[in-house]
Design an enzyme around this catalytic site. Structure first.
Site, PDB file in Angstrom:
ATOM      1  N   SER A  31       6.456 -17.958 -32.774  1.00 59.40           N
ATOM      2  CA  SER A  31       6.491 -16.601 -33.296  1.00 59.40           C
ATOM      3  C   SER A  31       6.789 -16.614 -34.795  1.00 59.40           C
ATOM      4  O   SER A  31       7.411 -17.539 -35.317  1.00 59.40           O
ATOM      5  CB  SER A  31       7.574 -15.782 -32.588  1.00 59.40           C
ATOM      6  OG  SER A  31       7.302 -15.674 -31.214  1.00 59.40           O
ATOM      7  N   LEU A  32       6.351 -15.559 -35.466  1.00 53.64           N
ATOM      8  CA  LEU A  32       6.659 -15.390 -36.876  1.00 53.64           C
ATOM      9  C   LEU A  32       8.045 -14.775 -37.031  1.00 53.64           C
ATOM     10  O   LEU A  32       8.526 -14.061 -36.155  1.00 53.64           O
ATOM     11  CB  LEU A  32       5.625 -14.481 -37.540  1.00 53.64           C
ATOM     12  CG  LEU A  32       4.175 -14.970 -37.492  1.00 53.64           C
ATOM     13  CD1 LEU A  32       3.250 -13.910 -38.071  1.00 53.64           C
ATOM     14  CD2 LEU A  32       4.022 -16.281 -38.242  1.00 53.64           C
ATOM     15  N   GLU A  60      -0.993 -10.084 -45.362  1.00 48.58           N
ATOM     16  CA  GLU A  60      -2.109  -9.756 -44.486  1.00 48.58           C
ATOM     17  C   GLU A  60      -1.630  -8.929 -43.299  1.00 48.58           C
ATOM     18  O   GLU A  60      -0.451  -8.967 -42.936  1.00 48.58           O
ATOM     19  CB  GLU A  60      -2.810 -11.022 -44.006  1.00 48.58           C
ATOM     20  CG  GLU A  60      -1.886 -12.042 -43.383  1.00 48.58           C
ATOM     21  CD  GLU A  60      -2.497 -13.444 -43.344  1.00 48.58           C
ATOM     22  OE1 GLU A  60      -3.136 -13.753 -42.321  1.00 48.58           O
ATOM     23  OE2 GLU A  60      -2.327 -14.205 -44.327  1.00 48.58           O
ATOM     24  N   LYS A  62      -0.950  -7.784 -39.542  1.00 51.56           N
ATOM     25  CA  LYS A  62      -0.652  -8.484 -38.284  1.00 51.56           C
ATOM     26  C   LYS A  62      -1.332  -7.706 -37.159  1.00 51.56           C
ATOM     27  O   LYS A  62      -0.910  -6.612 -36.802  1.00 51.56           O
ATOM     28  CB  LYS A  62       0.858  -8.585 -38.054  1.00 51.56           C
ATOM     29  CG  LYS A  62       1.228  -9.456 -36.867  1.00 51.56           C
ATOM     30  CD  LYS A  62       2.747  -9.671 -36.827  1.00 51.56           C
ATOM     31  CE  LYS A  62       3.131 -10.637 -35.711  1.00 51.56           C
ATOM     32  NZ  LYS A  62       2.868 -10.080 -34.361  1.00 51.56           N
ATOM     33  N   ARG A  83      -1.841 -18.302 -25.767  1.00 50.41           N
ATOM     34  CA  ARG A  83      -0.562 -18.762 -26.299  1.00 50.41           C
ATOM     35  C   ARG A  83       0.326 -19.357 -25.209  1.00 50.41           C
ATOM     36  O   ARG A  83       0.989 -20.365 -25.417  1.00 50.41           O
ATOM     37  CB  ARG A  83       0.151 -17.594 -26.972  1.00 50.41           C
ATOM     38  CG  ARG A  83       1.522 -17.950 -27.497  1.00 50.41           C
ATOM     39  CD  ARG A  83       2.171 -16.759 -28.182  1.00 50.41           C
ATOM     40  NE  ARG A  83       3.475 -17.087 -28.696  1.00 50.41           N
ATOM     41  CZ  ARG A  83       4.223 -16.253 -29.394  1.00 50.41           C
ATOM     42  NH1 ARG A  83       3.775 -15.052 -29.673  1.00 50.41           N
ATOM     43  NH2 ARG A  83       5.401 -16.618 -29.830  1.00 50.41           N
ATOM     44  N   GLU A 118      -6.448 -13.646 -33.332  1.00 53.15           N
ATOM     45  CA  GLU A 118      -5.939 -12.564 -32.496  1.00 53.15           C
ATOM     46  C   GLU A 118      -7.126 -11.815 -31.901  1.00 53.15           C
ATOM     47  O   GLU A 118      -7.941 -11.235 -32.630  1.00 53.15           O
ATOM     48  CB  GLU A 118      -5.070 -11.621 -33.329  1.00 53.15           C
ATOM     49  CG  GLU A 118      -4.148 -10.750 -32.524  1.00 53.15           C
ATOM     50  CD  GLU A 118      -2.864 -11.464 -32.081  1.00 53.15           C
ATOM     51  OE1 GLU A 118      -2.045 -10.821 -31.411  1.00 53.15           O
ATOM     52  OE2 GLU A 118      -2.690 -12.660 -32.413  1.00 53.15           O
TER      53      GLU A 118
END
Length: 229
Positions: A31-32, A60, A62, A83, A118
Site C-alpha cells: 500500500s501507499l 498523479e 489515484k 493484488r 488499476e
C-alpha cells in the site's frame, strides 16, 4: 485479418474459471503511505529534498479500482495477477485478455516486463452496466470499484468484455535490460509502448507546486469519467 493466438474468441466461455490460480508476486504489491493535510505534503517534500536537493516529484491521480499486475515475456502478455495479500495474488489472465486497453503485445521485446495498473469502470460503462442489471432483475452496484472487482472475478471472459472495463498503468515494476533515471521517465516509456498511463501526471519541485497540483486534482475530480480514491 490479424488474429491473436490467445484471443478470447478462440476460447470456450468460462475457461478463465480455474477459480483462480495462485501466483507469487515478483515485487510485493504494498500500500501507499497516506497523508491528509497540506502540512503532511510539505513535510514529506521537504524531508526528501533535505536529503536529495535536486529531487522532483510526480503528482498523479489515484484511480479507484482494482490493482492488477501485468507480465510480459518477449513482448507478449503472459499473465495478469490481482493484488491478493500483496505477496500472493490470483491469475485472471483470461479476463485481462477481454479488457480493451490492456496491450496483448508490445513493440519492445524485453525478456521480462512487469507493470502495475488499476482496472476501473468508466462512468458510461458503470451506468450502462447498472441499467442492464436493473432490467434483468440483477444486483445493482453502489460504486465502480465494487463493480470492477466483481467483474474481474467472473469465470466467463465474455462478461468482462461486455462490461467495458479499462486500465490505467501507474508503475513499472520490472524491465529486464532497461534502466531509467526517474519514475516519470518510466511512464513516458510505457506510453510509447502503447500502455495507457494515468492522465495529466505532472512533475513538480517545490512543496507549493506539489500542493497546487493536488488541489487541482481535487477541483476536477467530480468531472472525470473515472473514480478517484
Amino acid at each position: 485479418m490479424f488474429a491473436m493466438e490467445n484471443s478470447i474468441t478462440k476460447r470456450v466461455g468460462g475457461q478463465a474459471g480455474e477459480k483462480f490460480r495462485k501466483v507469487e508476486h515478483d515485487v510485493p504489491v504494498i500500500s501507499l503511505q497516506d497523508v491528509f493535510s497540506k502540512e503532511d505534503v510539505i513535510s514529506f517534500v521537504e524531508k526528501v529534498r533535505a536529503e536529495y536537493p535536486d529531487a522532483r516529484f510526480t503528482v498523479e491521480k489515484k484511480i479507484d479500482g482494482l490493482t492488477l499486475v501485468l507480465r510480459y515475456r518477449n513482448g507478449k502478455l503472459v499473465d495478469a495477477i490481482t493484488r491478493g495479500d500483496g505477496a500472493v495474488g490470483e491469475s485472471v489472465y483470461d479476463n485481462a485478455l477481454a479488457i480493451r486497453s490492456i496491450p496483448k503485445e508490445i513493440p519492445e521485446k524485453l525478456p521480462y516486463l512487469e507493470v502495475r495498473g488499476e482496472v476501473y469502470m468508466s462512468t458510461e460503462s458503470f451506468e450502462a452496466f447498472n441499467r442492464r442489471q436493473e432490467e434483468s432483475g440483477g444486483k445493482i452496484y453502489a460504486n465502480r470499484r465494487n463493480s470492477a472487482a466483481g467483474t474481474m472475478r467472473q469465470t466467463d471472459p465474455e462478461i468482462v468484455r461486455q462490461r467495458g472495463l479499462d486500465i490505467f498503468i501507474f508503475n513499472l515494476e520490472v524491465a529486464e535490460g532497461k534502466t531509467f533515471s526517474s519514475h516519470k521517465e518510466t511512464l513516458d516509456w510505457l506510453e510509447s509502448l502503447g500502455f495507457t498511463t494515468v492522465p495529466e501526471t505532472v512533475l513538480v519541485s517545490t512543496p507549493q507546486e506539489a500542493w497546487d497540483a493536488i488541489q487541482h486534482i481535487g477541483d476536477v475530480r467530480w468531472g472525470l469519467n473515472y473514480g478517484l480514491d
